[in-house]
Design an enzyme around this catalytic site. Structure first.
Site, PDB file in Angstrom:
ATOM      1  CG  HIS A  22      -0.426   0.266   2.526  1.00 27.66           C
ATOM      2  ND1 HIS A  22      -0.287  -0.774   3.466  1.00 27.66           N
ATOM      3  CD2 HIS A  22      -0.239   1.556   3.041  1.00 27.66           C
ATOM      4  CE1 HIS A  22       0.120  -0.179   4.639  1.00 27.66           C
ATOM      5  NE2 HIS A  22      -0.049   1.152   4.476  1.00 27.66           N
ATOM      6  CG  ASP A  79       0.266  -4.271   2.673  1.00 30.74           C
ATOM      7  OD1 ASP A  79       0.727  -3.687   1.740  1.00 30.74           O
ATOM      8  OD2 ASP A  79      -0.456  -3.388   3.532  1.00 30.74           O
ATOM      9  CB  SER A  92       2.728   1.644   6.598  1.00 30.31           C
ATOM     10  OG  SER A  92       1.566   1.382   6.939  1.00 30.31           O
TER      11      SER A  92
HETATM   12  N1  ARG Z   1      -4.426   0.643   7.829  1.00 29.58           N
HETATM   13  C1  ARG Z   1      -3.388   0.582   6.926  1.00 29.58           C
HETATM   14  C2  ARG Z   1      -2.803   1.868   7.329  1.00 29.58           C
HETATM   15  O1  ARG Z   1      -3.179   2.752   7.994  1.00 29.58           O
HETATM   16  C3  ARG Z   1      -3.362   0.139   5.647  1.00 29.58           C
HETATM   17  C4  ARG Z   1      -4.145   1.040   4.665  1.00 29.58           C
HETATM   18  C5  ARG Z   1      -4.015   0.742   3.286  1.00 29.58           C
HETATM   19  N2  ARG Z   1      -4.896  -0.497   3.025  1.00 29.58           N
HETATM   20  C6  ARG Z   1      -6.314  -0.742   2.961  1.00 29.58           C
HETATM   21  N3  ARG Z   1      -6.799  -1.540   2.568  1.00 29.58           N
HETATM   22  N4  ARG Z   1      -6.889   0.702   2.683  1.00 29.58           N
HETATM   23  O2  ARG Z   1      -2.165   2.541   6.345  1.00 29.58           O
HETATM   24  N1  GLU Z   2      -1.142   1.187   7.701  1.00 24.30           N
HETATM   25  C1  GLU Z   2      -0.508   2.434   8.599  1.00 24.30           C
HETATM   26  C2  GLU Z   2       0.409   3.021   7.718  1.00 24.30           C
HETATM   27  O1  GLU Z   2       0.311   3.371   6.297  1.00 24.30           O
HETATM   28  C3  GLU Z   2       0.002   1.612   9.825  1.00 24.30           C
HETATM   29  C4  GLU Z   2      -0.996   1.150  10.738  1.00 24.30           C
HETATM   30  C5  GLU Z   2      -0.896   2.142  11.834  1.00 24.30           C
HETATM   31  O2  GLU Z   2      -1.537   3.166  11.668  1.00 24.30           O
HETATM   32  O3  GLU Z   2      -0.577   1.752  12.652  1.00 24.30           O
HETATM   33  O4  GLU Z   2       1.416   3.611   8.055  1.00 24.30           O
END
Ligand code: ARG
Ligand code: GLU
Length: 728
Positions: free
Chosen positions: A93, A229, A663
């Protein structure tokens, strides 16, 4: 009666203790620590928890250390170097935008994945950078030189920013480095960061989205998780191993240090640490701030995004092209939406506002117990209360404006023509400058319409503005929106249809035609365009009505927080305080751990390929499984990447304190070897940005063995595996 008072006292004490433990005696797992200070603050504890190395192995300026293998990837993620040729891992991502930019219907790397067969095939990604920390230094004294207690906030700001300019300049003199000074502990400490920025970063490989984004937004923020990921990039440099813009003559970067990869796998309670760039946390703010975030801001954001996601999601389900066009936008909107829902639940479960209020009562007692502390800190909590209560309406207006008024794509797009208008309005502007801007608008227009559908945008526009004018009083939204009531009888759909019909910005053809025939005087047509006109009115409303009302409080809040932070540390001189996250390099450490999300439910700490097959559903986009992966599963062809239990582990959870920006961060074992790549947190733990709960907060990582298995067995990119240093 007496007994009652005693009980009350005991209860009070209990709550206070609770508050203290939650906020201060950071459990071993809480905290994002400064690498430079690990030696004095954390090394002993880390070693007691199982860490086999020293603080010097993580951060050193005298010899290569792990810090030389960690970078800021792009603008908001972390990446790690895993070979002596600058090979780098991050999340799928995080690489998404770069993969998308190289994708077309013929070469759909998002859907099919991409693997360069050799270095010549690696794809350059203009604009993508990686930033590496060369060194950091405490410069608090120099930054605060000349600052007096009786200065106003703006006088103080001026002195500080002058000092910072000088520090930065001196720090990078005669080098190609760049410097940054950041505030820590809300302006009580300042650190200089000297960085090296690499500007030739190339895409090496990415799995197909149904591996890299398996589970999509359905599984996002959730455990159990089965997302592969990760994506692979490489840093290129000039012949002298220095950063350089893209050139065919550039060569792979030789790092001072790179990460070794362990195939041993993880077990519950194993020591682990995360080394990366957490973006923003607010553990030390007042109960009133938490109240504002969770009771005013989050509900508005959630409500409005709910609506937008519904419309976009339905459209994506009906049409494949729409899915491709909107998946990135959808993911962006959904990511915050879901996080805030989780955050609110967590804050409620922790009773966080009450816990903070009890702590504040204790704080006041302490502050008022000595004349000196009383003079300095006595009124802080009351002032917080006053400010947040006075700020309520303005915060509400601001949140609505950000989420609804600025959301529709047509308005953002129209707004990007502001510069063209501004330079055209000035008679003397060089024709060449205007031509250049027109050309850049033409390119931007081509890009914008690649991922745009005016029907969807019209629907989003109508729905969001409906909420905007219904929920707020007329005096609180831009006056121009009264048109909806006076001219369209409150019908936002009719208003939207008319605006989209009349505006050139709803159509690629109209916009391009206009730009191709552009003359300086034509800026008047942009100004009259209803989309441009509307976004200008919204902006003006923001800058004239909304911002001034929040800004003056925000400035005061900054200085109050500086005081409050200092006071909290003074009140607990033995406490160990980690600074709030500010997108600087940090270490979070904890252990591999499972958790109990709710009554009678126990979540294990790892997932396997079995789980992918359980979730498989060819009819649901997020749960399609590649044939090749199924084949590897049925033949159990996992090679050396299998766990000792024979299965293929996919993801695991641990109690490292992380947040957005982490991330792509390396997750390392007791020997400093790479065991995973961080990519998410569990939903039950997302409130850790405001209050950490050791029982519930877990970071989610892809098991490095699954990552290598996909590179090796699935993609056959064995040349990449050969480059890495793998410890069996
Ligand atoms: N929750 C993760 C972060 O905050 C992954 C976000 C990307 N993935 C998604 N399915 N939207 O960045
Ligand atoms: N998916 C998050 C990022 O892009 C990390 C997840 C979190 O917030 O801990 O940095």
């Amino acid at each position: 009666m007496k007994k009652n008072i005693k009980m009350k006292k005991a209860f009070y004490l209990f709550l206070t203790l609770l508050a203290c433990t939650t906020i201060f005696k950071a459990s071993a797992d809480e905290g994002m620590w400064i690498p430079l200070l690990l030696g004095e603050n954390n090394e002993a504890e880390m070693q007691a928890m199982g860490f086999n190395l020293t603080a010097e192995d993580i951060y050193s300026i005298n010899h290569g250390s792990l810090k030389d293998a960690v970078v800021i990837f792009g603008g908001g993620c972390t990446g790690e170097i895993v070979s002596d040729q600058g090979l780098m891992l991050t999340n799928h991502h995080c690489g998404y935008g770069s993969i998308q930019r190289h994708s077309s219907l013929e070469h759909n790397y998002l859907t099919d994945g991409f693997w360069a067969n050799n270095q010549q095939e690696e794809l350059s990604c203009p604009g993508l950078t990686c930033t590496m920390l060369v060194r950091m230094e405490d410069v608090t004294e120099k930054v605060l030189e000349g600052v007096e207690d009786n200065m106003t906030e703006s006088e103080r700001e001026e002195v500080i920013s002058n000092n910072i300019s000088i520090i930065k300049e001196e720090a990078v003199e005669d080098t190609h480095y760049s410097a940054l000074v950041k505030s820590f502990y809300y302006g009580n400490k300042f650190y200089l960061m000297v960085n090296e920025i690499f500007t030739d970063v190339r895409l090496v490989g990415a799995p197909p989205s149904n591996i890299g984004k398996f589970g999509g937004d359905t599984d996002n923020w959730m455990w159990p998780r089965h997302t592969g990921d990760f994506s692979v990039f490489r840093i290129y440099v000039d012949q002298d191993n220095n950063p350089a813009e893209y050139s065919e003559d550039n060569v792979p970067y030789t790092p001072k240090s790179f990460m070794e990869i362990s195939l041993k796998g993880v077990e519950k309670d194993d020591f682990t640490f995360v080394f990366g760039y957490p973006g923003r946390t607010q553990e030390y703010v007042s109960s009133y701030a938490v109240e504002t975030i969770t009771q005013i801001e989050n509900p508005i954001r959630i409500k409005i995004r709910d609506k937008a996601l519904n419309i976009i999601g339905n459209a994506m389900n009906q049409d494949e092209l729409t899915r491709l066009q909107y998946s990135s936008k959808y993911a962006g909107i959904a990511n915050g939406w879901k996080k805030w829902i989780g955050e609110n639940k967590g804050i409620k479960r922790l009773n966080a506002i009450e816990v903070k209020k009890e702590y504040e009562a204790e704080f006041e007692k302490w502050a008022n117990s000595h004349p000196e502390t009383e003079a300095m800190y006595g009124g802080i909590i009351n002032r917080f209360e006053e400010i947040y209560s006075e700020l309520k309406t303005s915060r509400r207006n601001q949140t609505y404006l950000f989420e609804a008024g600025f959301r529709p794509d047509i308005l953002r797009f129209a707004s990007s023509f502001r510069n063209l208008v501004e330079i055209s309005e000035v008679k003397e502007t060089d024709i060449a400058e205007i031509d250049e801007e027109v050309q850049s608008r033409i390119n931007a227009t081509e890009n914008h319409f690649k991922n745009y559908n005016a029907d969807i945008d019209t629907e989003v526009f109508a729905a969001l503005f409906k909420i905007y004018i219904t929920d707020l009083k007329a005096a609180d939204y831009p006056a121009i929106l009264n048109d909806i009531n006076t001219k369209y009888n409150g019908d936002t759909e009719a208003y939207a249809n008319e605006l989209f019909r009349k505006s050139i910005f709803s159509s690629k053809k109209k916009t391009i035609d206009f730009l191709k025939k552009y003359k300086q005087s034509k800026y008047k047509k942009i100004i009259k365009d209803p989309a441009y006109n509307l976004i200008s009115a919204i902006r003006n409303h923001y800058f004239q009505q909304v911002l001034p009302k929040v800004e003056k409080y925000d400035i005061e809040l900054d200085s109050l927080m500086r005081l409050y932070m200092r006071a909290q540390m003074e009140m607990d001189p033995d406490g160990r305080f980690y600074p709030e996250a500010n997108f600087t390099l940090r270490v979070g450490y904890g252990k591999i751990d499972d958790y109990l999300p709710r009554d009678a439910v126990h979540y294990g700490y790892f997932t396997t390929l079995e789980g992918i097959m359980e979730k498989e559903d060819p009819a649901i986009f997020d749960y399609v499984v590649e044939d090749k992966l199924k084949e590897l599963y049925s033949t159990k062809d996992y090679g050396r990447y299998a766990d000792k239990d024979g299965s293929m582990h996919v993801c695991f959870t641990a109690s490292n304190h992380t947040t957005g920006g982490n991330s792509g961060s390396p997750v390392l074992n007791a020997d400093g070897q790479l065991i995973g790549i961080n990519f998410d947190r569990n939903w039950e733990g997302t409130m850790s940005d405001l209050m950490y709960d050791p029982d519930m907060c877990r970071n989610i990582s892809i098991d490095i063995r699954y990552c290598l298995f996909i590179i090796d067995k699935f993609a056959g990119a064995t040349h990449l595996i050969d480059e890495m240093k793998i410890i069996e």
